[in-house]
Design an enzyme around this catalytic site. Structure first.
Site: not given
Ligand code: TYM
Length: 332
Positions: A112, A195, A198
């Site tokens: 990022k 991957k 968004k």
């Molecule tokens: P975020 O918002 O990017 O994504 C949310 C969830 O979706 C999963 N994910 C995927 N799984 C499979 N294939 C993909 N291409 C894919 N893209 C996204 C992510 O692994 C995630 O589970 N840092 C985290 C948010 C967060 C969080 C937390 C998660 C903040 N605090 C505490 C768990 C516990 C994030 O940016 O997810």
């Protein structure tokens, strides 16, 4: 009892990777009887440029996606991160025991921040510490996420054990990552080595939970593939990442293993496989999209659910935060 915690950022619409890698598993864990907390992490979403006028609505939309995807607010606490101030309060305490060197190694930060690391905000750099606080403030035992969050989870475990060792206590539980199902890393429809995300420029690279049936079918029809027919085993797809991704997606959507899917479609070309994939994708996602639209037409209901969820979340977070302050020796 298992205490489950997971979160998503309200940046843009959720896509199939978020759904299959995380949300679908959240519902499964909820239905297995875990004590579940599912958050919309708005404080994380502001670590990169964002539209202030769109944040509230994006926050509600993620909550709507949780409910439409099967999270039941009667069973699981559904809350917004900024309405539980203990997350950011704990983050400061944890920041004092988080090493910069470890944060610098986080691949998400590197991706990022791009080439100009020195211009990246402190919030983006410290993001994994806030994520650790999100988890530890509930003493969550299990964290269901996609594979891309594994490194952040390891850091959260590391911070928990640093705290416990430094203060000679068994205060924070070591959270276990739950990386479940067939689609732990859903790839872009345009490039099977990237991957699904968004932030990818092309909307054709992902299927959004807000896409209608025609859009889903079109995106699958145009997904990058190759000219070969499907083999009869997954191993033979190792160097065909786009083909492997589509087979995996079919399995995850149809609740079948990838091995079962490849056996079923062995010898078929993509002109036969893609319409079948589009059918399962639409059958699975259409009711979710429909329910999301209904929920978004009455945001009062979502707001009420989020207020209630925040109350429940604070009921757990507050005493854990106070104990943490006590252990650290603060005056009160
Ligand atoms: P975020 O918002 O990017 O994504 C949310 C969830 O979706 C999963 N994910 C995927 N799984 C499979 N294939 C993909 N291409 C894919 N893209 C996204 C992510 O692994 C995630 O589970 N840092 C985290 C948010 C967060 C969080 C937390 C998660 C903040 N605090 C505490 C768990 C516990 C994030 O940016 O997810």
């Amino acid at each position: 009892m298992k205490r489950i915690l997971s979160c998503m950022q309200p940046t843009s619409h959720l896509h199939l990777g978020n759904y299959l890698g995380a949300l679908k598993n959240w519902v499964k864990l909820q239905d297995e009887g875990g004590e579940c907390f599912y958050g919309v992490v708005d404080l994380h979403a502001i670590t990169q440029p964002y539209e202030q006028d769109a944040l509230k609505q994006a926050t509600r939309e993620i909550a709507a996606a949780y409910i439409a995807g099967g999270v039941d607010p009667k069973k699981s606490a559904l809350f917004v991160q900024s309405s539980v101030p203990e997350h950011s309060q704990l983050m400061w305490l944890l920041a004092t025991m988080s090493q910069m060197g470890k944060l610098e190694r986080m691949t998400q930060f590197k991706d990022k921040a791009g080439k100009h690391k020195e211009r990246a905000g402190l919030g983006l750099f410290a993001y994994p510490v806030l994520m650790a606080a999100d988890i530890l403030i509930y003493n969550a035992t299990h964290v269901p996420v996609g594979e891309d969050q594994k490194q952040h989870l390891e850091l959260a475990r590391d911070i928990a054990s640093t705290f416990n060792t430094r203060y000679g206590v068994e205060h924070f539980v070591q959270p276990e990552p739950y990386i479940m199902g067939e689609a732990t890393r859903v790839m872009s429809l345009r490039d099977g080595t990237q991957k699904m995300s968004k932030s990818a420029e092309s909307d054709m690279s992902r299927i959004n939970l807000t896409d209608d049936a025609d859009t889903i079918a079109k995106k699958i029809r145009k997904a990058k593939t190759d000219a070969d027919a499907l083999p009869d085993n997954m191993k033979a797809l190792e160097d065909r990442p786009e083909a492997k991704n589509l087979v995996t997606l079919y399995g995850a959507l149809a609740d079948k293993t990838s091995d079962a899917v490849i056996k079923e479609f062995a010898g078929k070309t993509f002109s036969e496989f893609k319409p079948a994939l589009a059918d399962v994708a639409v059958a699975h996602l259409e009711p979710i999209t429909k329910r999301m639209t209904e929920l978004m037409s009455d945001t009062a209901e979502i707001d009420a659910i989020l207020h209630k969820g925040a109350e429940k979340a604070r009921g757990v977070a507050k005493p854990i935060f106070q104990q943490t302050m006590d252990i650290m020796g603060f005056w009160k």
